[in-house]
Design a protein around this motif. Sequence first.
Motif, PDB file in Angstrom:
ATOM      1  N   GLU A  14      -3.172  -3.107  -9.297  1.00  0.00           N
ATOM      2  CA  GLU A  14      -3.832  -3.685 -10.472  1.00  0.00           C
ATOM      3  C   GLU A  14      -3.096  -3.345 -11.766  1.00  0.00           C
ATOM      4  O   GLU A  14      -2.990  -4.178 -12.665  1.00  0.00           O
ATOM      5  CB  GLU A  14      -5.284  -3.211 -10.539  1.00  0.00           C
ATOM      6  N   ARG A  15      -2.583  -2.145 -11.854  1.00  0.00           N
ATOM      7  CA  ARG A  15      -1.827  -1.725 -13.044  1.00  0.00           C
ATOM      8  C   ARG A  15      -0.338  -2.017 -12.919  1.00  0.00           C
ATOM      9  O   ARG A  15       0.411  -1.898 -13.889  1.00  0.00           O
ATOM     10  CB  ARG A  15      -2.031  -0.226 -13.306  1.00  0.00           C
ATOM     11  N   SER A  55       0.230   4.157  -0.690  1.00  0.00           N
ATOM     12  CA  SER A  55      -0.417   5.363  -0.167  1.00  0.00           C
ATOM     13  C   SER A  55      -0.132   5.559   1.316  1.00  0.00           C
ATOM     14  O   SER A  55      -0.326   6.658   1.847  1.00  0.00           O
ATOM     15  CB  SER A  55      -1.931   5.298  -0.402  1.00  0.00           C
ATOM     16  N   ASP A 101       0.853  -1.189   0.000  1.00  0.00           N
ATOM     17  CA  ASP A 101       0.000   0.000   0.000  1.00  0.00           C
ATOM     18  C   ASP A 101       0.889   1.238   0.000  1.00  0.00           C
ATOM     19  O   ASP A 101       1.222   1.789   1.037  1.00  0.00           O
ATOM     20  CB  ASP A 101      -0.923   0.003   1.220  1.00  0.00           C
ATOM     21  N   ASP A 160       2.139   1.610  -5.966  1.00  0.00           N
ATOM     22  CA  ASP A 160       1.194   2.722  -6.043  1.00  0.00           C
ATOM     23  C   ASP A 160      -0.125   2.344  -6.701  1.00  0.00           C
ATOM     24  O   ASP A 160      -1.124   3.023  -6.507  1.00  0.00           O
ATOM     25  CB  ASP A 160       1.832   3.897  -6.776  1.00  0.00           C
ATOM     26  N   ASP A 161      -0.128   1.281  -7.495  1.00  0.00           N
ATOM     27  CA  ASP A 161      -1.364   0.771  -8.093  1.00  0.00           C
ATOM     28  C   ASP A 161      -1.162  -0.724  -8.339  1.00  0.00           C
ATOM     29  O   ASP A 161      -0.532  -1.106  -9.334  1.00  0.00           O
ATOM     30  CB  ASP A 161      -1.676   1.503  -9.401  1.00  0.00           C
TER      31      ASP A 161
END
Length: 221
Positions: A62-63, A35, A33, A59-60
């Motif tokens: 899924e991507r 964030s 995570d 940071d993402d």
Amino acid sequence: MGCFNARVTDYDVLRVFCGPRGAYGNELGVVRDGSAIPERGDRQAFAAKLGFSETVFVDDPERGVIDIYTPTLRLPFAGHPCVGAAWLLDVPELVTPAGVVQARLDGEFSWIEARPEWAPPRTLRQYATAAEVDALDVPPPGEWIYAWAWEDVAAGRIRARGFPGRDDGIDEDEATGAAALLLTARLGRALNIRQGAGSQILTAPQPEGWVEVGGRVVLER
């Protein structure tokens, strides 16, 4: 600089480029995570606190967007962090500041495909025998040295050791995907590299200047 509590920030520890029996490999910290630690300065401080050769912030998931740090600097791309993150996130690609890294799993090996020009500078220093590489002392801080020698030219087997040349307590890098990528590009052939105490890195040149780098990944904790 933002605020975060390093004691309660969750992170995984992987070993990347493990040997045939799952031992050795280079430790990697992964903050799933990102964030939780959004600021670059805080990420750098956290990477220094963990003390791994590299730490990844996702940071993402899924991507596959990731951010990579050593204890002292941010990297646009690095080999073992990408191999480890691709395995952990189980995504077909990673998005790094250097570019998009293709990823795949093939049996026990996790593979990435990247470009040699993305790799940080390394001095590739060839020795006559694997025994000479084994006998090397850690050099003083300075240039990043990838010391290597052929173990079996016909089979593409190489003995290597990586010396980051940094003054941050990491005298030797157990397994270095970026250096393996550079060496593969220079030699123009698939390699089976034994690095450090017993790590294994596999590589293969691909069309249009791309290089695949693969290895085993283990979730340490």
